[in-house]
Design a protein around this motif. Structure first.
Motif, PDB file in Angstrom:
ATOM      1  N   LEU A  26       0.723  -1.083   0.371  1.00 58.73           N
ATOM      2  CA  LEU A  26       0.033  -0.267  -0.341  1.00 58.73           C
ATOM      3  C   LEU A  26       0.889   1.437  -0.430  1.00 58.73           C
ATOM      4  N   SER A  28       4.247   1.833  -1.465  1.00 58.61           N
ATOM      5  CA  SER A  28       4.786   1.954  -2.303  1.00 58.61           C
ATOM      6  C   SER A  28       3.215   2.350  -3.569  1.00 58.61           C
ATOM      7  N   TYR A  29       2.392   1.924  -3.426  1.00 58.52           N
ATOM      8  CA  TYR A  29       1.116   1.939  -4.213  1.00 58.52           C
ATOM      9  C   TYR A  29       0.921   3.714  -4.098  1.00 58.52           C
ATOM     10  N   PHE A  30       0.128   3.782  -3.264  1.00 56.00           N
ATOM     11  CA  PHE A  30       0.129   4.964  -2.832  1.00 56.00           C
ATOM     12  C   PHE A  30       0.850   6.413  -2.774  1.00 56.00           C
ATOM     13  N   ALA A  32       3.103   6.600  -4.986  1.00 55.49           N
ATOM     14  CA  ALA A  32       3.266   6.731  -6.561  1.00 55.49           C
ATOM     15  C   ALA A  32       2.679   7.333  -7.100  1.00 55.49           C
ATOM     16  N   ALA A  33       1.253   6.557  -6.403  1.00 55.25           N
ATOM     17  CA  ALA A  33       0.073   7.414  -7.362  1.00 55.25           C
ATOM     18  C   ALA A  33       0.025   9.142  -6.754  1.00 55.25           C
ATOM     19  N   TYR A  34       0.645   9.208  -5.675  1.00 50.32           N
ATOM     20  CA  TYR A  34       0.178  10.320  -4.577  1.00 50.32           C
ATOM     21  C   TYR A  34       1.766  11.376  -5.862  1.00 50.32           C
ATOM     22  N   ALA A  37      -0.121  11.623  -9.783  1.00 46.83           N
ATOM     23  CA  ALA A  37      -1.274  12.725  -9.308  1.00 46.83           C
ATOM     24  C   ALA A  37      -1.254  14.133  -9.074  1.00 46.83           C
ATOM     25  N   PRO A  38      -1.724  15.389  -9.840  1.00 45.22           N
ATOM     26  CA  PRO A  38      -2.143  14.624 -11.553  1.00 45.22           C
ATOM     27  C   PRO A  38      -0.846  14.586 -12.480  1.00 45.22           C
ATOM     28  N   ASN A  39      -0.947  14.037 -13.232  1.00 44.63           N
ATOM     29  CA  ASN A  39      -0.379  13.717 -14.058  1.00 44.63           C
ATOM     30  C   ASN A  39       0.220  14.184 -15.425  1.00 44.63           C
ATOM     31  N   ILE A  46      11.079  10.295 -10.924  1.00 43.35           N
ATOM     32  CA  ILE A  46      10.719  10.756  -9.771  1.00 43.35           C
ATOM     33  C   ILE A  46      11.666   9.976  -8.815  1.00 43.35           C
ATOM     34  N   ARG A  50      11.017   6.623  -5.596  1.00 43.97           N
ATOM     35  CA  ARG A  50      11.405   5.395  -5.830  1.00 43.97           C
ATOM     36  C   ARG A  50      12.477   5.070  -4.853  1.00 43.97           C
ATOM     37  N   PHE A 121      10.766   1.651 -14.251  1.00 49.76           N
ATOM     38  CA  PHE A 121       9.951   2.774 -14.158  1.00 49.76           C
ATOM     39  C   PHE A 121      10.988   4.115 -13.323  1.00 49.76           C
ATOM     40  N   CYS A 124       6.419   8.539 -14.668  1.00 49.16           N
ATOM     41  CA  CYS A 124       5.695   9.093 -14.580  1.00 49.16           C
ATOM     42  C   CYS A 124       4.679   8.481 -15.665  1.00 49.16           C
ATOM     43  N   ARG A 125       5.543   7.938 -16.758  1.00 49.84           N
ATOM     44  CA  ARG A 125       4.436   7.497 -17.375  1.00 49.84           C
ATOM     45  C   ARG A 125       3.995   6.270 -17.990  1.00 49.84           C
TER      46      ARG A 125
ATOM     47  N   PRO B 330      -0.017   5.630 -14.041  1.00 49.37           N
ATOM     48  CA  PRO B 330       1.138   5.552 -14.930  1.00 49.37           C
ATOM     49  C   PRO B 330       1.707   4.151 -14.462  1.00 49.37           C
ATOM     50  N   SER B 331       2.732   3.718 -15.221  1.00 50.49           N
ATOM     51  CA  SER B 331       2.922   2.317 -15.548  1.00 50.49           C
ATOM     52  C   SER B 331       3.319   1.548 -14.550  1.00 50.49           C
ATOM     53  N   SER B 333       2.964   2.291 -11.625  1.00 48.59           N
ATOM     54  CA  SER B 333       1.454   1.734 -10.153  1.00 48.59           C
ATOM     55  C   SER B 333       1.165   0.481 -10.673  1.00 48.59           C
ATOM     56  N   PHE B 336       3.398  -2.258 -10.145  1.00 46.63           N
ATOM     57  CA  PHE B 336       2.658  -3.424  -8.600  1.00 46.63           C
ATOM     58  C   PHE B 336       1.710  -3.497  -8.484  1.00 46.63           C
ATOM     59  N   THR B 697      -5.780  13.513  -3.832  1.00 47.17           N
ATOM     60  CA  THR B 697      -4.719  13.135  -4.694  1.00 47.17           C
ATOM     61  C   THR B 697      -4.713  13.232  -5.860  1.00 47.17           C
ATOM     62  N   ILE B 698      -6.024  13.542  -6.643  1.00 52.05           N
ATOM     63  CA  ILE B 698      -5.803  13.903  -8.621  1.00 52.05           C
ATOM     64  C   ILE B 698      -6.434  15.262  -8.516  1.00 52.05           C
TER      65      ILE B 698
END
Lengths: 125, 848
Positions: A26, A28-30, A32-34, A37-39, A46, A50, A121, A124-125, B330-331, B333, B336, B697-698
């Motif tokens: 969770l 790692s995912y959160f 990276a998502a944070y 985004a916004p992307n 990043i 990492r 990676f 953020c592509r 994103p790739s 994500s 994971f 977040t978004i």
């Protein structure tokens, strides 16, 4: 709680290692998502994110190793038998210790798996 | 408590046949199912479990008919057998019903039948809760399934993606509402079953059944029930957001007002992927019981199965985005989730190897259940291999939304779930009806199902890779998949014919065919203590267990059980009783009185169902009336049937063991149930909070700078009032325990009032700052979290009022304080909910 001069295993000690996997996943995912985004700027690297994930990975792997070490030592101290179907508290402990060891091994592998995307990676592509 | 180490089965009076006959007469009377129309008030696992199972199968057959309509339509290119709209309803309802009305309920149903038998318990701790779950399932299931006869069935896929489903222009009518409200209702029933099964597994094991001696089925039940507890609540949270958008135009999934349709996909698949394993693991659990019996040896690698069950249970929560690879995340994500999707193959594979090893080292007896198990393993492995393929994002981008995925998921679900369930039907039928099913029909059914299944689904891999998309009512001839589809359709009908043979075998008139011999498969586990035909008491006496396979390994075991030489061989006070034991070692702790037949669970389910159904059609006044009646009926049920003060503090349960009849706090099963239920409740709340942080977040600016939030003042006032209410609940528990009844009553009354004031203050914040939930997703999110927390405050107030009434009525005393103990526990969870609510809504925007 101590029995036979060692930690008494229970359902919580059994699930400790996979819980650490869950936290690592969770986190790692959160993170990276944070970060992504916004992307808007997807080609920006990043590195910080990492590195943070790598750092948390190291801590999580260490904790899982500690859990595995405890389970292994106590299981070995008790003879390390694979037979745990007797009606004794020792057999119950043996069963829980060995199962904890197996789950720690699985969790270790799963945390390593979860870290591989960080190596591949860079943005953020 | 007396010494429990001596578990040698003895008891001089048990040798007297007259004594035994008298005991049996009493047990039979106490556990008898009610007669006549009152039969439907039964709550015993032997009745409710069978109704539940039968109903799941009926829904499965109905959903199967829909699948045949789909296959008939797709048999030839450019077919117009059914309209596109009916086709959409058929495949949507097929998927929805197979998952929500068959795959999950059949687990609960079978576990309700089997678990008490496997644990040598007379019943699960909350039989009326099981009955409530069943009635909810019946009402909700008929409501959802019946919609197709009115042309109103949901038609947008079993996952209901917005905006297709939130925009009236795309999906007119009630379809999505029926899906959302009907299934939410059934999800509540699933959570009830999860609570029942977790407490049952941990606390209702027979004396001596330590964790390392637990049947593997019980391990799987424990893991799966735990998964339900954390997987279903996010979907309930999603349903709440979705329904608020459909009914009141709150824009959670509307991008023009800040919403995001992908949030629904997250909440749905956080449920939807663990769901696959929630379906698969209980079926594999049946295999874990069948394989040792037919290998005639104990399972090889017991710990490895536990590893597989627990490991899969955890990792299956890290897979959900692999259903969303094409949403543009994103790739990194995707990586994971791809990694976790590959990792889950490890524990899944381990259990397959354990079964194969057990069979290789045993002397395998060929039988119909084993045939279905072999077919299951073969088909499941194929599904598993394509699963490893689609877990890789680049491959999935090609295969996504094609028939390749349809082939994959049916191999996994039919191989991993339906074939094991068929094996289970053949294996456990004697336990249900006292007779075996036909070997000859079973073999014919198996080969038709196995051949038909592969004929139907193997060609779909090709159709999919050739480019045939899912969920489209027809395809052009030029696509070149006509032959493959014709083969699939023929296969589907062959498969269905195989299933019909099983149905015939189960229903065919038996005449005076003799009963099967006892333990017909020569199995080693406790459920085969059952007599042919079975008695409704379950076991004649609750055995002391010293082995994983007591019937094989404990000498003279069946005879000792039958002659009542173990525990609770009598029902002297004419009450239904079972034994509660400790989690680790199965030490006897309590003799639990379980409630008997009652119509209250059915009445409560009818009113609760009415509430959901009225809301579907926007009949608000009726909805509110139904909500009130539902609350009252649940309270009447609790008042009459729970926390009953026994006539004496303890009783002799046999073998010289005296056990208390009443336990409260962490020693009571009710406390455990409250704790587990609130874990699920907290997970649903976190689902809503996830929504808030997701938007945070978004969006670069969330909360939007132009909008005022709920302010700081009123949330802070509410926080203070909630703190007082929490303290009064806790204080009431302590005062009551200390014998200061007067003070406890004052605290309960004050707490009930303060809780109402706290809820009002919380709601007053966004109201007074003029937040309009239809304007933007931010005010909508603030309101939904506020309402959730305030509703918990109101429920907490009702509970304190209930405790006060119990105390005044003499049903709660300092020594008998289950009610206030559980309510105080509830308030701890409310406290945490309030901290997160106020912190997120009021203080976070100030800090950012």
């Amino acid at each position: 709680m101590q029995v036979f001069g060692k930690t008494q295993d229970n359902l919580w000690t059994l699930v400790a290692a996979p819980t650490i996997w869950g936290f690592h996943f969770l986190f790692s995912y959160f993170l990276a998502a944070y970060r992504c985004a916004p992307n808007d700027d997807i080609f920006n690297t990043i590195g910080g994110t990492r590195a943070a994930i790598a750092g948390v990975t190291a801590v999580c792997l260490l904790l899982i190793l500690l859990i595995a070490r405890r389970a292994w030592r106590e299981w070995r101290a008790d003879g390390g038998g694979y037979s745990n179907n007797q009606d004794t508290p020792e057999a119950r402990e043996r069963f829980l210790e060995f199962s904890t060891l197996l789950l720690a091994a699985l969790s270790f592998a799963a945390v390593v798996f979860e870290t591989l995307p960080v190596l591949v990676f860079w943005d953020c592509r | 408590m007396t010494d429990t180490t001596d578990r040698t089965p003895t008891g001089p009076d048990q040798d007297d046949e007259a004594v035994r006959r008298a005991q049996e007469a009493r047990l039979r009377e106490v556990w008898a199912a009610p007669k006549g129309w009152r039969y439907w008030s039964a709550v015993n696992n032997t009745e409710v479990g069978i109704w539940y199972t039968a109903l799941s199968f009926i829904f499965m057959l109905s959903a199967g008919v829909l699948a045949l309509i789909v296959r008939a339509q797709l048999a030839v290119p450019e077919n117009d057998l059914v309209t596109p709209d009916f086709y959409n309803q058929a495949f949507t309802l097929h998927g929805t019903a197979m998952m929500f009305l068959f795959a999950v309920p059949i687990f609960e149903a079978v576990a309700i039948i089997l678990l008490p038998q496997l644990l040598g318990a007379r019943d699960l701790p909350f039989p009326r809760l099981s009955a409530f779950g069943f009635w909810c399932f019946l009402i909700g299931g008929v409501f959802v399934m019946g919609s197709i006869f009115f042309g109103q069935a949901p038609s947008s896929g079993w996952f209901m993606y917005p905006p297709l489903t939130t925009e009236e222009e795309f999906t007119p009518g009630y379809g999505p509402d029926i899906w959302l409200l009907g299934l939410s209702f059934i999800e509540v029933a699933s959570l009830a079953a999860a609570v029942e099964l977790i407490v049952g597994t941990l606390k209702c094991r027979p004396p001596g059944m330590r964790l390392n001696l637990m049947p593997l089925y019980a391990w799987y039940v424990l893991v799966v029930a735990g998964m339900i507890l954390f997987a279903f609540p996010p979907l309930i949270a999603g349903d709440i957001l979705f329904e608020l958008e459909r009914l009141f135009d709150w824009p959670f999934f509307d991008p023009s007002r800040g919403g995001d349709p992908v949030l629904w996909q997250h909440l749905f698949w956080i449920f939807g992927h663990p769901e696959v394993y929630i379906v698969f693991l209980p079926a594999i659990a049946l295999v874990a019981m069948i394989v040792p019996t037919f290998a005639q040896r104990p399972i090889l690698g017991y710990s490895w199965i536990v590893l597989a069950a627990v490991g899969t249970g955890f990792i299956s929560f890290g897979l959900w985005v692999h259903h969303m690879y094409t949403t543009g995340l994103p790739s990194i994500s995707l990586g994971f989730f791809s990694a976790a999707s590959e990792a889950v193959a490890i524990p899944t594979g381990v259990q397959i190897f354990v079964f194969i090893a057990t069979l290789l080292t045993g002397r395998v007896i060929h039988s119909v259940p084993m045939l279905f198990v072999s077919g299951a393993l073969a088909n499941f492995v194929i599904g598993g291999l394509t699963g490893v393929m689609v877990a890789l994002a680049p491959f999935d981008w090609q295969a996504h939304d094609t028939y390749f995925v349809v082939a994959h998921l049916h191999y996994v679900l039919i191989g991993g779930m339906l074939f094991p369930v068929a094996a289970g039907v053949y294996y456990y039928w004697p336990l249900v009806s006292g007779r075996k099913l036909s070997d000859r029909l079973g073999r014919i059914a198996f080969w038709m199902m196995f051949a038909g299944f592969n004929l139907a689904f193997l060609p779909m891999h090709y159709s999919g890779l050739a480019g045939m998309p899912r969920r489209v009512w027809t395809y052009p001839e030029s696509l070149g998949v006509g032959t493959a589809n014709m083969i699939s359709s023929v296969g589907a009908f062959v498969f269905a014919a195989g299933i019909l043979i099983i149905v015939w075998d189960v229903l065919r008139p038996r005449g005076n065919e003799p009963y099967a011999k006892r333990n017909p498969w020569n199995a080693g586990t406790l459920e085969w203590l059952v007599e042919m035909p079975g008695e409704s008491w379950g076991v004649r006496s609750i055995p002391a267990v010293t082995s994983r396979y007591p019937i094989w390994e404990q000498p003279n075991f069946i005879d000792d059980v039958d002659n009542g030489r173990f525990y609770l061989s009598d029902a002297a006070e004419m009450k239904r009783e079972t034994i509660i034991t400790s989690v680790l070692d199965g030490k006897p702790l309590q003799c639990l009185r379980v409630p008997g037949p009652s119509f209250m669970p059915m009445i409560a389910a009818v009113f609760t169902g009415a509430m959901f159904i009225f809301a579907t059609f926007h009949w608000w006044a009726a909805t509110i009336v139904a909500m009130g009646l539902s609350t009252i009926s649940i309270m009447v049920w609790l008042w009459r049937g729970t926390a009953v003060i026994p006539e004496k503090p303890e009783k002799d349960v046999g073998l010289g063991l005296k056990l208390p009849l009443y336990k409260s706090g962490p020693h009571s099963v009710g406390w455990w149930a409250m704790f587990i239920m609130m874990m699920g409740d907290a997970t649903a709340f976190l689902g809503l909070v996830f929504g808030y942080y997701y938007f945070f977040t978004i969006h670069a600016d969330f909360p939007p700078p132009s909008t005022v939030g709920p302010g700081v003042l009123w949330p802070t006032v509410a926080f203070g009032l909630f703190a007082v209410a929490w303290a009064t609940a806790f204080g009431a528990r302590l005062s009551n325990q200390a014998g200061r009844i007067g003070r406890a009553r004052v605290l309960m009354a004050a707490g009930a009032l303060v809780a109402l004031a706290a809820s009002a203050a919380l709601l007053w914040g966004p109201y007074v700052t003029g937040l309009r939930p239809t304007a933007h997703v931010y005010p909508a999110t603030v309101w939904v979290i506020t309402i959730w927390t305030a509703a918990h405050g109101v429920a907490g107030s009702l509970m304190l009022g209930y405790c006060l009434a119990r105390s005044l009525a003499g049903r709660m005393t300092p020594a008998h304080d289950i009610d206030i103990f559980n309510v105080a526990l509830y308030w701890h969870f409310v406290g945490l909910t309030v901290i997160v609510t106020v912190g997120t809504l009021a203080y976070l925007p100030v800090l950012m």
